[in-house]
Design a protein around this motif. Structure first.
Motif, PDB file in Angstrom:
ATOM      1  N   LYS A 280     -18.698  -3.492  -1.908  1.00 37.55           N
ATOM      2  CA  LYS A 280     -20.089  -2.609  -1.993  1.00 37.55           C
ATOM      3  C   LYS A 280     -20.731  -4.413  -3.622  1.00 37.55           C
ATOM      4  O   LYS A 280     -21.749  -3.942  -3.955  1.00 37.55           O
ATOM      5  CB  LYS A 280     -19.434  -2.490  -3.796  1.00 37.55           C
ATOM      6  N   VAL A 281     -19.463  -5.208  -3.476  1.00 37.55           N
ATOM      7  CA  VAL A 281     -20.009  -6.955  -4.657  1.00 37.55           C
ATOM      8  C   VAL A 281     -20.317  -7.779  -3.210  1.00 37.55           C
ATOM      9  O   VAL A 281     -19.778  -9.096  -3.334  1.00 37.55           O
ATOM     10  CB  VAL A 281     -18.966  -7.069  -5.338  1.00 37.55           C
ATOM     11  N   ASN A 282     -19.760  -7.388  -1.786  1.00 39.45           N
ATOM     12  CA  ASN A 282     -19.995  -8.423  -1.294  1.00 39.45           C
ATOM     13  C   ASN A 282     -18.907  -9.229  -1.202  1.00 39.45           C
ATOM     14  O   ASN A 282     -18.689 -10.835  -0.758  1.00 39.45           O
ATOM     15  CB  ASN A 282     -21.387  -8.681  -0.809  1.00 39.45           C
ATOM     16  N   ARG A 283     -17.907  -8.990  -1.324  1.00 36.93           N
ATOM     17  CA  ARG A 283     -16.637 -10.342  -1.746  1.00 36.93           C
ATOM     18  C   ARG A 283     -15.321  -9.702  -0.396  1.00 36.93           C
ATOM     19  O   ARG A 283     -14.531  -9.227  -0.787  1.00 36.93           O
ATOM     20  CB  ARG A 283     -15.844 -10.111  -3.019  1.00 36.93           C
ATOM     21  N   ILE A 284     -15.979  -9.517   0.530  1.00 39.05           N
ATOM     22  CA  ILE A 284     -14.711  -8.602   1.582  1.00 39.05           C
ATOM     23  C   ILE A 284     -13.606 -10.216   2.105  1.00 39.05           C
ATOM     24  O   ILE A 284     -12.263  -9.652   1.862  1.00 39.05           O
ATOM     25  CB  ILE A 284     -15.061  -7.554   3.423  1.00 39.05           C
ATOM     26  N   VAL A 285     -14.526 -10.943   1.831  1.00 36.07           N
ATOM     27  CA  VAL A 285     -13.316 -12.298   2.709  1.00 36.07           C
ATOM     28  C   VAL A 285     -12.426 -11.978   1.169  1.00 36.07           C
ATOM     29  O   VAL A 285     -11.049 -12.519   2.261  1.00 36.07           O
ATOM     30  CB  VAL A 285     -14.567 -13.253   2.666  1.00 36.07           C
ATOM     31  N   ILE A 286     -12.548 -11.370  -0.217  1.00 36.04           N
ATOM     32  CA  ILE A 286     -10.839 -11.724  -0.341  1.00 36.04           C
ATOM     33  C   ILE A 286     -10.420 -11.094   0.089  1.00 36.04           C
ATOM     34  O   ILE A 286      -8.503 -11.497  -0.030  1.00 36.04           O
ATOM     35  CB  ILE A 286     -11.506 -11.964  -2.218  1.00 36.04           C
TER      36      ILE A 286
ATOM     37  N   PRO B 144       0.521  -1.209  -0.438  1.00 41.83           N
ATOM     38  CA  PRO B 144      -0.312  -0.198   0.166  1.00 41.83           C
ATOM     39  C   PRO B 144       1.247   1.280   0.536  1.00 41.83           C
ATOM     40  O   PRO B 144       1.991   1.413   0.544  1.00 41.83           O
ATOM     41  CB  PRO B 144      -0.992  -0.501   1.207  1.00 41.83           C
ATOM     42  N   PRO B 145       0.088   2.210  -0.906  1.00 39.03           N
ATOM     43  CA  PRO B 145       1.292   3.366  -0.817  1.00 39.03           C
ATOM     44  C   PRO B 145       0.954   3.785   0.769  1.00 39.03           C
ATOM     45  O   PRO B 145       0.186   4.381   1.134  1.00 39.03           O
ATOM     46  CB  PRO B 145       0.367   4.532  -1.511  1.00 39.03           C
ATOM     47  N   THR B 146       2.840   4.809   1.214  1.00 40.20           N
ATOM     48  CA  THR B 146       2.217   4.983   2.541  1.00 40.20           C
ATOM     49  C   THR B 146       2.314   6.432   2.563  1.00 40.20           C
ATOM     50  O   THR B 146       1.879   6.896   2.973  1.00 40.20           O
ATOM     51  CB  THR B 146       3.399   5.891   2.979  1.00 40.20           C
ATOM     52  N   ASP B 147       1.770   7.074   1.539  1.00 45.45           N
ATOM     53  CA  ASP B 147       1.113   8.824   1.151  1.00 45.45           C
ATOM     54  C   ASP B 147      -0.154   9.063   1.350  1.00 45.45           C
ATOM     55  O   ASP B 147      -0.791   9.889   0.902  1.00 45.45           O
ATOM     56  CB  ASP B 147       1.646   9.495   0.242  1.00 45.45           C
ATOM     57  N   GLU B 148      -1.125   7.296   1.279  1.00 40.89           N
ATOM     58  CA  GLU B 148      -1.977   7.286   1.270  1.00 40.89           C
ATOM     59  C   GLU B 148      -3.028   6.784   1.971  1.00 40.89           C
ATOM     60  O   GLU B 148      -3.178   5.759   1.762  1.00 40.89           O
ATOM     61  CB  GLU B 148      -2.293   6.463  -0.419  1.00 40.89           C
ATOM     62  N   PRO B 149      -2.893   7.410   3.740  1.00 42.37           N
ATOM     63  CA  PRO B 149      -3.667   6.803   4.403  1.00 42.37           C
ATOM     64  C   PRO B 149      -4.836   6.224   4.314  1.00 42.37           C
ATOM     65  O   PRO B 149      -5.856   5.692   5.428  1.00 42.37           O
ATOM     66  CB  PRO B 149      -3.701   8.104   5.306  1.00 42.37           C
ATOM     67  N   GLU B 150      -6.231   6.279   3.425  1.00 47.01           N
ATOM     68  CA  GLU B 150      -6.803   6.082   2.866  1.00 47.01           C
ATOM     69  C   GLU B 150      -7.120   4.855   2.501  1.00 47.01           C
ATOM     70  O   GLU B 150      -8.067   4.522   1.744  1.00 47.01           O
ATOM     71  CB  GLU B 150      -8.415   7.280   2.464  1.00 47.01           C
ATOM     72  N   PHE B 151      -6.101   4.113   1.534  1.00 49.01           N
ATOM     73  CA  PHE B 151      -5.606   3.441   0.934  1.00 49.01           C
ATOM     74  C   PHE B 151      -7.095   1.904   1.239  1.00 49.01           C
ATOM     75  O   PHE B 151      -7.101   1.533   0.645  1.00 49.01           O
ATOM     76  CB  PHE B 151      -4.642   2.972   1.079  1.00 49.01           C
ATOM     77  N   VAL B 152      -6.374   1.528   2.829  1.00 47.31           N
ATOM     78  CA  VAL B 152      -7.291   0.439   2.662  1.00 47.31           C
ATOM     79  C   VAL B 152      -8.523   0.304   3.265  1.00 47.31           C
ATOM     80  O   VAL B 152     -10.123  -0.182   2.972  1.00 47.31           O
ATOM     81  CB  VAL B 152      -6.194   0.210   4.066  1.00 47.31           C
TER      82      VAL B 152
ATOM     83  N   LEU C  19     -10.109   0.163  -0.387  1.00 49.68           N
ATOM     84  CA  LEU C  19      -9.915  -1.423  -0.655  1.00 49.68           C
ATOM     85  C   LEU C  19     -11.182  -1.914  -0.227  1.00 49.68           C
ATOM     86  O   LEU C  19     -12.268  -3.007  -1.014  1.00 49.68           O
ATOM     87  CB  LEU C  19      -8.710  -2.002  -0.681  1.00 49.68           C
ATOM     88  N   VAL C  20     -11.586  -1.398   0.776  1.00 49.40           N
ATOM     89  CA  VAL C  20     -12.030  -2.298   2.245  1.00 49.40           C
ATOM     90  C   VAL C  20     -13.663  -2.054   1.346  1.00 49.40           C
ATOM     91  O   VAL C  20     -14.673  -2.461   0.440  1.00 49.40           O
ATOM     92  CB  VAL C  20     -12.204  -2.006   3.229  1.00 49.40           C
ATOM     93  N   ALA C  21     -14.516  -0.646   0.782  1.00 49.70           N
ATOM     94  CA  ALA C  21     -15.335  -0.055   0.213  1.00 49.70           C
ATOM     95  C   ALA C  21     -15.011  -0.702  -0.838  1.00 49.70           C
ATOM     96  O   ALA C  21     -16.260  -1.434  -1.558  1.00 49.70           O
ATOM     97  CB  ALA C  21     -15.176   1.653   0.129  1.00 49.70           C
ATOM     98  N   GLU C  22     -14.338  -0.747  -1.951  1.00 48.49           N
ATOM     99  CA  GLU C  22     -14.145  -2.008  -3.015  1.00 48.49           C
ATOM    100  C   GLU C  22     -14.910  -2.819  -3.247  1.00 48.49           C
ATOM    101  O   GLU C  22     -16.315  -3.107  -3.962  1.00 48.49           O
ATOM    102  CB  GLU C  22     -14.306  -1.645  -3.846  1.00 48.49           C
ATOM    103  N   CYS C  23     -14.958  -4.161  -2.249  1.00 43.94           N
ATOM    104  CA  CYS C  23     -14.847  -5.460  -1.765  1.00 43.94           C
ATOM    105  C   CYS C  23     -16.060  -5.446  -1.028  1.00 43.94           C
ATOM    106  O   CYS C  23     -17.538  -6.116  -1.633  1.00 43.94           O
ATOM    107  CB  CYS C  23     -14.139  -6.080  -1.162  1.00 43.94           C
TER     108      CYS C  23
END
Length: 97
Positions: free
Chosen positions: A77-83, A60-68, A71-75
């Motif tokens: 959306k399609v109910n695939r957070i387990v991935i 993960p980029p160190t200069d992007e505090p909202e990265f994770v 990523l969680v939000a995108e997963c």
């Protein structure tokens, strides 16, 4: 990419079987776009093992505090957070070292 066409770019690369180019894109060209790329791949029903390998191959980029969170939000959306579980666990191990 600089015009925000990450979804279209990812879809084009996936449909034309350019998996290595997708990996290069998130690893070297634009790691900050990984959440969008993963979200698009999930919408295109890409295999989970490909997505997990993609995530494992990048940091993960160190200069992007909202990265994770993105990523969680995108997963979610399609109910695939387990991935994300293996990747999140490995990130936690790396941080504890």
């Amino acid at each position: 990419d600089r015009f925000g066409y990450v979804d279209e770019l990812t879809e084009y690369m996936w449909k034309n079987k350019l998996e290595q180019l997708i990996q290069a894109y998130v690893q070297r060209m634009n790691p900050k776009s990984t959440p969008k790329v993963v979200g698009t791949l999930l919408h295109l029903n890409a295999p989970e093992d490909f997505i997990q390998k993609l995530l494992e191959s990048m940091r993960p980029p160190t200069d992007e505090p909202e990265f994770v969170a993105k990523l969680v939000a995108e997963c979610e959306k399609v109910n695939r957070i387990v991935i994300l579980k293996p990747w999140l666990e490995s990130q936690q191990k790396d941080e504890s070292k």
